[in-house]
Design an enzyme around this catalytic site. Structure first.
Site, PDB file in Angstrom:
ATOM      1  N   HIS A   1       0.819  -1.214   0.000  1.00 44.53           N
ATOM      2  CA  HIS A   1       0.000   0.000   0.000  1.00 44.53           C
ATOM      3  C   HIS A   1       0.856   1.269   0.000  1.00 44.53           C
ATOM      4  O   HIS A   1       1.896   1.343   0.653  1.00 44.53           O
ATOM      5  CB  HIS A   1      -0.945   0.011   1.201  1.00 44.53           C
ATOM      6  CG  HIS A   1      -0.257  -0.023   2.533  1.00 44.53           C
ATOM      7  ND1 HIS A   1       0.153   1.104   3.196  1.00 44.53           N
ATOM      8  CD2 HIS A   1       0.082  -1.070   3.318  1.00 44.53           C
ATOM      9  CE1 HIS A   1       0.713   0.769   4.336  1.00 44.53           C
ATOM     10  NE2 HIS A   1       0.689  -0.552   4.445  1.00 44.53           N
ATOM     11  N   ASP A   2       0.418   2.232  -0.800  1.00 47.35           N
ATOM     12  CA  ASP A   2       0.990   3.581  -0.847  1.00 47.35           C
ATOM     13  C   ASP A   2       2.395   3.625  -1.442  1.00 47.35           C
ATOM     14  O   ASP A   2       3.079   4.656  -1.335  1.00 47.35           O
ATOM     15  CB  ASP A   2       0.982   4.236   0.538  1.00 47.35           C
ATOM     16  CG  ASP A   2      -0.406   4.253   1.148  1.00 47.35           C
ATOM     17  OD1 ASP A   2      -1.253   5.010   0.645  1.00 47.35           O
ATOM     18  OD2 ASP A   2      -0.669   3.484   2.090  1.00 47.35           O
TER      19      ASP A   2
ATOM     20  N   GLY B   1       5.166  -1.037   2.734  1.00 47.06           N
ATOM     21  CA  GLY B   1       4.308   0.115   2.556  1.00 47.06           C
ATOM     22  C   GLY B   1       5.071   1.424   2.443  1.00 47.06           C
ATOM     23  O   GLY B   1       6.108   1.611   3.062  1.00 47.06           O
TER      24      GLY B   1
END
Length: 262
Positions: free
Chosen positions: A121-122, A139
């Site tokens: 994520h991200d 992440g």
């Protein structure tokens, strides 16, 4: 018409260009957008608020757009954006973003992403990168343009890898890797600068000389990071053709958040 195999399950609300190909047993969710010329192989799951650009080739058995592996995630409509002309090989996992960090995972254009790569994520992955088999990005990792990461390498969350850097096989990347550098190992260490890669990308002799000097100031001079950064900034005056490369390094060092690999 869009070429969708009879066994594929594509939600009626998904937005697919008429030239998209979807392979057998693939599942496409309602919030997915796939642009012209992209080909999706068999047994893939593409879900979440995911946009895929033009002329991508996604091989079989990929999970694209699943929710983040983040215990704080509570169903927010975060996103995954994939650019154009990427090759994504088998068994990769790309997650959407998470709330509080922009909410978007991004993969740019013209990337070569080999089997079993995880993009958490991200993460922000630039253009023209190569991520070899079993590369794992935690992440919030930032991977700049033209980076190469060797197989079986793990990149710690929030780490940044600068443009044109190269990370060797089976490395543990727990600190930021400055642009143009070559690093590997566990613990991670910078071994030199990516001269062969720069030559292949048509860097002239003055630009390569500037990178060599930046490497020397960071790793061979005995200076502190702040002293080396100040001296690097002054290279623009003596090597004007390398001004953009000097700026790339200075910007990276100013934003390094986990300390740089030494």
């Amino acid at each position: 018409m869009t070429q969708i195999h009879a066994t594929a399950i594509v939600d009626a609300r998904a937005q697919l260009d008429s030239t998209v190909t979807i392979g057998p047993y693939t599942v496409v969710g309602p919030h997915v957008h796939i642009a012209a010329g992209s080909r999706i192989g068999a047994h893939c799951v593409i879900e979440g608020h995911t946009s895929i650009g033009q002329d991508n080739q996604i091989f079989q058995f990929n999970s694209i757009g699943a929710i983040p592996q983040d215990k704080k995630y509570a169903g927010e409509p975060c996103e995954l954006h994939i650019g154009d002309r990427n090759t994504i090989r088998e068994f990769c996992t790309f997650n959407i973003g998470s709330p509080g960090a922009g909410g978007v995972t991004r993969v740019g254009n013209d990337n070569w992403i080999m089997a079993y790569v995880h993009i958490a994520h991200d993460c922000q992955v630039g253009n023209q990168t190569i991520l070899a088999n079993n590369t794992t990005l935690g992440g919030h990792v930032h991977v700049a343009d033209w980076v190469i990461i060797g197989g079986l390498t793990g990149v710690h969350q929030f780490v940044k890898i600068g443009a044109h850097a190269m990370v060797g096989f089976s490395s543990a990347v727990t600190q930021d890797v400055p642009p143009f550098m070559m690093a590997d190992g566990n613990p991670l260490a910078v071994r030199g600068f990516n001269i062969e890669g720069l030559r292949r990308r048509q860097f002239n002799e003055e630009r390569i000389a500037a990178v060599k000097q930046m490497h020397k100031l960071l790793y061979r001079s005995g200076k502190t990071l702040s002293q080396a950064s100040a001296d690097i900034a002054e290279l623009e005056m003596s090597l004007p053709q390398a001004a953009s490369d000097v700026a790339t390094m200075c910007d990276f060092l100013a934003q390094a958040s986990r300390g740089i690999a030494r």
